[in-house]
Write a protein that holds these residues in place. Structure first.
Motif, PDB file in Angstrom:
ATOM      1  N   MET A  48      18.648  23.590  20.390  1.00  0.00           N
ATOM      2  CA  MET A  48      20.222  22.278  21.068  1.00  0.00           C
ATOM      3  C   MET A  48      21.032  22.949  20.310  1.00  0.00           C
ATOM      4  O   MET A  48      21.544  23.338  21.600  1.00  0.00           O
ATOM      5  N   ILE A  49      20.786  23.600  19.184  1.00  0.00           N
ATOM      6  CA  ILE A  49      23.009  23.921  19.173  1.00  0.00           C
ATOM      7  C   ILE A  49      22.798  25.497  20.160  1.00  0.00           C
ATOM      8  O   ILE A  49      23.826  25.356  20.933  1.00  0.00           O
ATOM      9  N   GLN A  50      22.031  26.592  20.519  1.00  0.00           N
ATOM     10  CA  GLN A  50      21.773  27.350  21.183  1.00  0.00           C
ATOM     11  C   GLN A  50      21.895  26.303  22.836  1.00  0.00           C
ATOM     12  O   GLN A  50      23.368  27.483  23.799  1.00  0.00           O
ATOM     13  N   THR A  51      21.497  25.393  22.792  1.00  0.00           N
ATOM     14  CA  THR A  51      21.424  25.464  24.320  1.00  0.00           C
ATOM     15  C   THR A  51      22.969  24.343  24.997  1.00  0.00           C
ATOM     16  O   THR A  51      23.488  24.971  25.505  1.00  0.00           O
ATOM     17  N   PHE A  52      23.253  23.836  23.543  1.00  0.00           N
ATOM     18  CA  PHE A  52      24.794  23.171  23.903  1.00  0.00           C
ATOM     19  C   PHE A  52      26.109  24.406  24.235  1.00  0.00           C
ATOM     20  O   PHE A  52      26.762  24.452  25.260  1.00  0.00           O
ATOM     21  N   HIS A  53      25.431  25.891  23.125  1.00  0.00           N
ATOM     22  CA  HIS A  53      26.925  26.949  23.206  1.00  0.00           C
ATOM     23  C   HIS A  53      26.610  27.620  24.443  1.00  0.00           C
ATOM     24  O   HIS A  53      27.347  28.073  24.968  1.00  0.00           O
ATOM     25  N   LYS A  54      25.282  27.503  25.234  1.00  0.00           N
ATOM     26  CA  LYS A  54      25.267  28.167  26.545  1.00  0.00           C
ATOM     27  C   LYS A  54      26.250  27.435  27.581  1.00  0.00           C
ATOM     28  O   LYS A  54      26.561  28.597  28.374  1.00  0.00           O
ATOM     29  N   TYR A  55      26.540  26.495  27.354  1.00  0.00           N
ATOM     30  CA  TYR A  55      27.040  25.750  28.850  1.00  0.00           C
ATOM     31  C   TYR A  55      28.509  25.968  28.152  1.00  0.00           C
ATOM     32  O   TYR A  55      30.010  25.659  28.772  1.00  0.00           O
ATOM     33  N   SER A  56      28.566  25.044  27.082  1.00  0.00           N
ATOM     34  CA  SER A  56      29.861  25.307  26.460  1.00  0.00           C
ATOM     35  C   SER A  56      30.827  26.240  26.581  1.00  0.00           C
ATOM     36  O   SER A  56      30.161  27.633  25.979  1.00  0.00           O
ATOM     37  N   GLY A  57      32.108  26.321  26.762  1.00  0.00           N
ATOM     38  CA  GLY A  57      32.754  27.143  26.823  1.00  0.00           C
ATOM     39  C   GLY A  57      33.098  27.932  28.069  1.00  0.00           C
ATOM     40  O   GLY A  57      34.057  28.995  28.116  1.00  0.00           O
ATOM     41  N   ASN A  58      32.172  27.831  29.479  1.00  0.00           N
ATOM     42  CA  ASN A  58      32.156  28.839  30.463  1.00  0.00           C
ATOM     43  C   ASN A  58      33.411  28.369  31.003  1.00  0.00           C
ATOM     44  O   ASN A  58      34.297  28.747  31.884  1.00  0.00           O
ATOM     45  N   MET A  79      24.737  21.737  33.042  1.00  0.00           N
ATOM     46  CA  MET A  79      22.811  21.682  31.630  1.00  0.00           C
ATOM     47  C   MET A  79      22.361  20.704  31.885  1.00  0.00           C
ATOM     48  O   MET A  79      21.186  20.228  32.037  1.00  0.00           O
ATOM     49  N   LEU A  80      22.461  20.070  32.426  1.00  0.00           N
ATOM     50  CA  LEU A  80      21.429  18.883  33.137  1.00  0.00           C
ATOM     51  C   LEU A  80      20.906  18.503  34.362  1.00  0.00           C
ATOM     52  O   LEU A  80      19.312  18.505  33.695  1.00  0.00           O
ATOM     53  N   THR A  81      21.040  19.635  35.093  1.00  0.00           N
ATOM     54  CA  THR A  81      20.339  19.902  36.392  1.00  0.00           C
ATOM     55  C   THR A  81      19.626  21.020  35.710  1.00  0.00           C
ATOM     56  O   THR A  81      17.861  21.188  35.885  1.00  0.00           O
ATOM     57  N   THR A  82      20.129  21.569  34.754  1.00  0.00           N
ATOM     58  CA  THR A  82      19.148  23.048  34.790  1.00  0.00           C
ATOM     59  C   THR A  82      18.136  22.407  33.681  1.00  0.00           C
ATOM     60  O   THR A  82      16.996  23.703  33.319  1.00  0.00           O
ATOM     61  N   GLU A  83      18.695  22.026  32.281  1.00  0.00           N
ATOM     62  CA  GLU A  83      17.956  21.874  30.853  1.00  0.00           C
ATOM     63  C   GLU A  83      17.076  20.296  31.153  1.00  0.00           C
ATOM     64  O   GLU A  83      15.925  20.316  30.341  1.00  0.00           O
ATOM     65  N   LEU A  84      17.616  19.696  31.540  1.00  0.00           N
ATOM     66  CA  LEU A  84      17.153  18.381  31.640  1.00  0.00           C
ATOM     67  C   LEU A  84      16.882  17.773  32.828  1.00  0.00           C
ATOM     68  O   LEU A  84      16.221  16.275  32.908  1.00  0.00           O
ATOM     69  N   GLY A  85      16.526  18.526  34.175  1.00  0.00           N
ATOM     70  CA  GLY A  85      16.211  17.971  35.395  1.00  0.00           C
ATOM     71  C   GLY A  85      14.809  17.668  35.141  1.00  0.00           C
ATOM     72  O   GLY A  85      14.800  16.477  36.200  1.00  0.00           O
ATOM     73  N   GLY A 121      37.270  26.384  30.147  1.00  0.00           N
ATOM     74  CA  GLY A 121      37.745  25.434  29.012  1.00  0.00           C
ATOM     75  C   GLY A 121      37.782  25.562  27.258  1.00  0.00           C
ATOM     76  O   GLY A 121      37.505  27.094  27.580  1.00  0.00           O
ATOM     77  N   ASP A 122      37.410  24.584  26.410  1.00  0.00           N
ATOM     78  CA  ASP A 122      37.335  24.296  25.101  1.00  0.00           C
ATOM     79  C   ASP A 122      35.917  24.904  24.765  1.00  0.00           C
ATOM     80  O   ASP A 122      35.218  25.008  25.870  1.00  0.00           O
ATOM     81  N   LYS A 123      35.386  25.972  24.479  1.00  0.00           N
ATOM     82  CA  LYS A 123      34.090  26.322  24.316  1.00  0.00           C
ATOM     83  C   LYS A 123      33.500  25.522  23.192  1.00  0.00           C
ATOM     84  O   LYS A 123      32.777  26.009  22.998  1.00  0.00           O
ATOM     85  N   TYR A 124      33.705  24.967  22.826  1.00  0.00           N
ATOM     86  CA  TYR A 124      32.930  23.618  21.618  1.00  0.00           C
ATOM     87  C   TYR A 124      32.854  22.419  22.290  1.00  0.00           C
ATOM     88  O   TYR A 124      32.182  22.130  21.740  1.00  0.00           O
ATOM     89  N   THR A 125      33.306  22.305  23.683  1.00  0.00           N
ATOM     90  CA  THR A 125      33.249  21.343  24.647  1.00  0.00           C
ATOM     91  C   THR A 125      32.559  21.639  25.690  1.00  0.00           C
ATOM     92  O   THR A 125      32.284  22.928  26.012  1.00  0.00           O
ATOM     93  N   LEU A 126      32.062  20.528  26.641  1.00  0.00           N
ATOM     94  CA  LEU A 126      31.421  20.473  27.840  1.00  0.00           C
ATOM     95  C   LEU A 126      32.345  19.713  28.492  1.00  0.00           C
ATOM     96  O   LEU A 126      32.638  18.954  28.905  1.00  0.00           O
ATOM     97  N   SER A 127      32.936  20.688  29.291  1.00  0.00           N
ATOM     98  CA  SER A 127      33.784  19.777  30.462  1.00  0.00           C
ATOM     99  C   SER A 127      32.225  19.036  31.704  1.00  0.00           C
ATOM    100  O   SER A 127      31.215  19.085  31.388  1.00  0.00           O
ATOM    101  N   LYS A 128      33.278  18.340  32.373  1.00  0.00           N
ATOM    102  CA  LYS A 128      32.274  18.144  33.689  1.00  0.00           C
ATOM    103  C   LYS A 128      30.864  18.559  34.325  1.00  0.00           C
ATOM    104  O   LYS A 128      30.298  18.522  34.658  1.00  0.00           O
ATOM    105  N   ALA A 129      31.999  19.828  34.929  1.00  0.00           N
ATOM    106  CA  ALA A 129      30.899  20.522  35.302  1.00  0.00           C
ATOM    107  C   ALA A 129      29.570  21.405  34.757  1.00  0.00           C
ATOM    108  O   ALA A 129      29.103  21.568  34.994  1.00  0.00           O
TER     109      ALA A 129
END
Length: 108
Positions: free
Chosen positions: A19-29, A44-50, A31-39
């Motif tokens: 879960m930690i690695q998955t979050f950080h795989k998408y965060s920081g692409n 992440m939703l499409t790829t990981e939870l589709g 803006g802020d590298k420790y949060t997820l923007s809408k994009a």
């Protein structure tokens, strides 16, 4: 503290690490590298939870998830808010599978 070696970690420790690695795989692409923007959240939703979220490609659905998760109203999803999503989705899946397994088999 470092992440446990997957070879020696328990199943739950490995799940937490993923879960930690998955979050950080998408965060920081962006803006802020420790949060997820809408994009980033949409990707992440499409790829990981589709499989669970019906491929979450609908912009309104992503906007709704973002509004519900963004508890502090900063327009981004932090790790705590992400864990709330994963936890809520896990509870919903568990409830569904419990209900599904309790239904009697139909007689032919």
């Amino acid at each position: 503290m470092s992440l446990p070696d997957p070879e020696n970690a328990s199943t739950l420790e490995n799940a937490m690490q993923l879960m930690i690695q998955t979050f950080h795989k998408y965060s920081g692409n962006e803006g802020d590298k420790y949060t997820l923007s809408k994009a980033e959240l949409k990707e992440m939703l499409t790829t990981e939870l589709g499989q669970y979220l019906g491929h979450a490609k609908d912009k309104e659905a992503v906007d709704k998830v973002m509004r519900e998760l963004d508890s502090n109203g900063d327009g981004e999803v932090d790790f705590t808010e992400f864990i709330i999503l994963v936890g809520a989705l896990t509870v919903a899946c568990n409830d569904f599978f419990l209900e599904f397994n309790e239904k009697p088999a139909k007689k032919k």
